[in-house]
Design a protein around this motif. Structure first.
Motif, PDB file in Angstrom:
ATOM      1  N   LEU A  67      -6.347 -32.709   3.015  1.00 47.15           N
ATOM      2  CA  LEU A  67      -5.705 -32.333   1.755  1.00 47.15           C
ATOM      3  C   LEU A  67      -6.574 -31.333   0.993  1.00 47.15           C
ATOM      4  O   LEU A  67      -6.085 -30.311   0.503  1.00 47.15           O
ATOM      5  CB  LEU A  67      -5.441 -33.575   0.897  1.00 47.15           C
ATOM      6  CG  LEU A  67      -4.785 -33.355  -0.454  1.00 47.15           C
ATOM      7  CD1 LEU A  67      -3.447 -32.633  -0.301  1.00 47.15           C
ATOM      8  CD2 LEU A  67      -4.598 -34.690  -1.177  1.00 47.15           C
ATOM      9  N   GLY A  68      -7.865 -31.602   0.921  1.00 43.64           N
ATOM     10  CA  GLY A  68      -8.779 -30.661   0.270  1.00 43.64           C
ATOM     11  C   GLY A  68      -8.768 -29.302   0.952  1.00 43.64           C
ATOM     12  O   GLY A  68      -8.757 -28.262   0.292  1.00 43.64           O
ATOM     13  N   GLY A  69      -8.763 -29.296   2.277  1.00 45.53           N
ATOM     14  CA  GLY A  69      -8.743 -28.035   3.019  1.00 45.53           C
ATOM     15  C   GLY A  69      -7.501 -27.212   2.745  1.00 45.53           C
ATOM     16  O   GLY A  69      -7.573 -25.990   2.547  1.00 45.53           O
ATOM     17  N   VAL A  70      -6.349 -27.875   2.718  1.00 42.05           N
ATOM     18  CA  VAL A  70      -5.096 -27.172   2.420  1.00 42.05           C
ATOM     19  C   VAL A  70      -5.143 -26.588   1.013  1.00 42.05           C
ATOM     20  O   VAL A  70      -4.773 -25.427   0.790  1.00 42.05           O
ATOM     21  CB  VAL A  70      -3.883 -28.115   2.595  1.00 42.05           C
ATOM     22  CG1 VAL A  70      -2.618 -27.514   2.019  1.00 42.05           C
ATOM     23  CG2 VAL A  70      -3.685 -28.454   4.068  1.00 42.05           C
ATOM     24  N   LEU A  71      -5.616 -27.369   0.052  1.00 41.93           N
ATOM     25  CA  LEU A  71      -5.680 -26.893  -1.327  1.00 41.93           C
ATOM     26  C   LEU A  71      -6.671 -25.730  -1.485  1.00 41.93           C
ATOM     27  O   LEU A  71      -6.415 -24.787  -2.238  1.00 41.93           O
ATOM     28  CB  LEU A  71      -6.047 -28.034  -2.272  1.00 41.93           C
ATOM     29  CG  LEU A  71      -4.980 -29.120  -2.428  1.00 41.93           C
ATOM     30  CD1 LEU A  71      -5.511 -30.282  -3.251  1.00 41.93           C
ATOM     31  CD2 LEU A  71      -3.707 -28.558  -3.025  1.00 41.93           C
ATOM     32  N   ILE A  72      -7.792 -25.781  -0.779  1.00 38.87           N
ATOM     33  CA  ILE A  72      -8.755 -24.679  -0.819  1.00 38.87           C
ATOM     34  C   ILE A  72      -8.115 -23.405  -0.272  1.00 38.87           C
ATOM     35  O   ILE A  72      -8.240 -22.329  -0.859  1.00 38.87           O
ATOM     36  CB  ILE A  72     -10.039 -25.041  -0.048  1.00 38.87           C
ATOM     37  CG1 ILE A  72     -10.842 -26.090  -0.833  1.00 38.87           C
ATOM     38  CG2 ILE A  72     -10.898 -23.795   0.209  1.00 38.87           C
ATOM     39  CD1 ILE A  72     -11.983 -26.725  -0.045  1.00 38.87           C
ATOM     40  N   ALA A  73      -7.425 -23.522   0.855  1.00 40.50           N
ATOM     41  CA  ALA A  73      -6.774 -22.352   1.461  1.00 40.50           C
ATOM     42  C   ALA A  73      -5.703 -21.774   0.536  1.00 40.50           C
ATOM     43  O   ALA A  73      -5.629 -20.550   0.346  1.00 40.50           O
ATOM     44  CB  ALA A  73      -6.173 -22.730   2.814  1.00 40.50           C
ATOM     45  N   GLU A  88     -10.531 -13.640  -0.471  1.00 44.07           N
ATOM     46  CA  GLU A  88      -9.305 -14.424  -0.294  1.00 44.07           C
ATOM     47  C   GLU A  88      -9.215 -14.964   1.130  1.00 44.07           C
ATOM     48  O   GLU A  88      -8.964 -16.152   1.352  1.00 44.07           O
ATOM     49  CB  GLU A  88      -8.096 -13.558  -0.614  1.00 44.07           C
ATOM     50  CG  GLU A  88      -6.770 -14.206  -0.305  1.00 44.07           C
ATOM     51  CD  GLU A  88      -5.599 -13.224  -0.342  1.00 44.07           C
ATOM     52  OE1 GLU A  88      -4.471 -13.689  -0.106  1.00 44.07           O
ATOM     53  OE2 GLU A  88      -5.795 -12.023  -0.582  1.00 44.07           O
ATOM     54  N   VAL A  89      -9.464 -14.100   2.102  1.00 42.75           N
ATOM     55  CA  VAL A  89      -9.400 -14.502   3.509  1.00 42.75           C
ATOM     56  C   VAL A  89     -10.515 -15.494   3.835  1.00 42.75           C
ATOM     57  O   VAL A  89     -10.292 -16.498   4.520  1.00 42.75           O
ATOM     58  CB  VAL A  89      -9.468 -13.262   4.430  1.00 42.75           C
ATOM     59  CG1 VAL A  89      -9.634 -13.660   5.890  1.00 42.75           C
ATOM     60  CG2 VAL A  89      -8.233 -12.398   4.240  1.00 42.75           C
ATOM     61  N   LEU A  90     -11.713 -15.229   3.335  1.00 44.84           N
ATOM     62  CA  LEU A  90     -12.859 -16.100   3.586  1.00 44.84           C
ATOM     63  C   LEU A  90     -12.614 -17.512   3.059  1.00 44.84           C
ATOM     64  O   LEU A  90     -12.864 -18.501   3.756  1.00 44.84           O
ATOM     65  CB  LEU A  90     -14.111 -15.494   2.946  1.00 44.84           C
ATOM     66  CG  LEU A  90     -15.457 -16.108   3.272  1.00 44.84           C
ATOM     67  CD1 LEU A  90     -15.737 -16.085   4.771  1.00 44.84           C
ATOM     68  CD2 LEU A  90     -16.554 -15.364   2.523  1.00 44.84           C
ATOM     69  N   VAL A  91     -12.075 -17.612   1.859  1.00 48.15           N
ATOM     70  CA  VAL A  91     -11.800 -18.933   1.280  1.00 48.15           C
ATOM     71  C   VAL A  91     -10.644 -19.618   2.019  1.00 48.15           C
ATOM     72  O   VAL A  91     -10.671 -20.841   2.240  1.00 48.15           O
ATOM     73  CB  VAL A  91     -11.542 -18.833  -0.244  1.00 48.15           C
ATOM     74  CG1 VAL A  91     -11.059 -20.164  -0.811  1.00 48.15           C
ATOM     75  CG2 VAL A  91     -12.817 -18.394  -0.953  1.00 48.15           C
ATOM     76  N   ALA A  92      -9.654 -18.856   2.435  1.00 54.22           N
ATOM     77  CA  ALA A  92      -8.563 -19.441   3.228  1.00 54.22           C
ATOM     78  C   ALA A  92      -9.107 -19.999   4.546  1.00 54.22           C
ATOM     79  O   ALA A  92      -8.733 -21.106   4.964  1.00 54.22           O
ATOM     80  CB  ALA A  92      -7.476 -18.402   3.482  1.00 54.22           C
ATOM     81  N   LEU A  93     -10.003 -19.266   5.182  1.00 53.02           N
ATOM     82  CA  LEU A  93     -10.623 -19.750   6.425  1.00 53.02           C
ATOM     83  C   LEU A  93     -11.501 -20.976   6.169  1.00 53.02           C
ATOM     84  O   LEU A  93     -11.535 -21.909   6.990  1.00 53.02           O
ATOM     85  CB  LEU A  93     -11.445 -18.641   7.080  1.00 53.02           C
ATOM     86  CG  LEU A  93     -10.652 -17.493   7.697  1.00 53.02           C
ATOM     87  CD1 LEU A  93     -11.597 -16.376   8.151  1.00 53.02           C
ATOM     88  CD2 LEU A  93      -9.802 -17.994   8.860  1.00 53.02           C
ATOM     89  N   LEU A  94     -12.191 -20.977   5.045  1.00 52.94           N
ATOM     90  CA  LEU A  94     -12.999 -22.138   4.669  1.00 52.94           C
ATOM     91  C   LEU A  94     -12.111 -23.379   4.571  1.00 52.94           C
ATOM     92  O   LEU A  94     -12.432 -24.431   5.119  1.00 52.94           O
ATOM     93  CB  LEU A  94     -13.710 -21.878   3.336  1.00 52.94           C
ATOM     94  CG  LEU A  94     -14.490 -23.055   2.756  1.00 52.94           C
ATOM     95  CD1 LEU A  94     -15.724 -23.346   3.599  1.00 52.94           C
ATOM     96  CD2 LEU A  94     -14.882 -22.773   1.311  1.00 52.94           C
TER      97      LEU A  94
END
Length: 193
Positions: A67-73, A88-94
């Motif tokens: 859930l945290g990963g989806v929200l971060i992306a 934007e891309v880097l945080v989505a990949l994170l």
């Protein structure tokens, strides 16, 4: 008589969102650790809580991470685009890499290790990118200090088994990145506000 312009109540929305994206997985990790009855901060890795066949709290832990990963992306795409496309891309990949840590739990052995390393490398890259975007000498110095401290903790863990488990280096890396991550969202709010 002209009325004063009203403050935009959503101006702080990106910062609140950033805090939520970090708080959710940390709360799930904390609850899983407390409910496990066996987790030891010095002896275990956080991912031990997500081991599908050995952990009584694996669903709770893995749901929190995913859930945290989806929200971060989502947050990267929604709020950080105004600062930098590469950020934007880097945080989505994170965010996606955090989902992968939950999906490929410790049952997957080496694959879990690789996606965990990917997450922490992306986290370090986000801190470095934040330091350049925030354009503050203090933030740059703090980023370097934070990254050196994180690297030192990881080296101690892998080379000397101090601490024996990876939970402390994992938590220091994740929580230490929070000020940079939140500052990015604050800058995005000011830019678009």
């Amino acid at each position: 008589m002209a009325s004063k312009p009203r403050k935009n109540p959503l101006k702080s929305e990106p910062v609140v969102y950033a805090l939520i994206t970090f708080t959710i997985p940390l709360v799930f990790i904390l609850v899983a650790a407390v409910c496990s009855g066996w987790f030891n901060l010095y002896e275990n890795a956080l991912s031990d809580l997500g081991h599908a066949t050995r952990s009584n709290v694996a669903p709770l832990f893995n749901i929190g991470l995913s859930l945290g990963g989806v929200l971060i992306a989502i947050g990267g795409a929604k709020y950080l685009r105004s600062l930098s496309r590469d950020l934007e891309v880097l945080v989505a990949l994170l965010g996606y890499s955090l989902v992968l840590v939950a999906v490929f739990d410790e049952v997957y052995g080496r694959l879990h290790f690789y996606v965990s390393v990917l997450f922490f490398v992306l986290l370090a890259l986000c801190v470095l990118r934040a330091a350049t975007i925030l354009e503050s000498k203090i933030m740059r110095a703090l980023a370097v200090a934070f990254l050196l401290a994180s690297i030192a903790l990881w080296i101690l863990h892998f080379a000397a088994r101090i601490p024996r488990g990876a939970a402390i280096p994992e938590l220091v890396s994740a929580i230490g990145a929070l000020p940079f991550y939140t500052a990015l969202y604050a800058k995005a709010a000011r830019k678009t506000g």
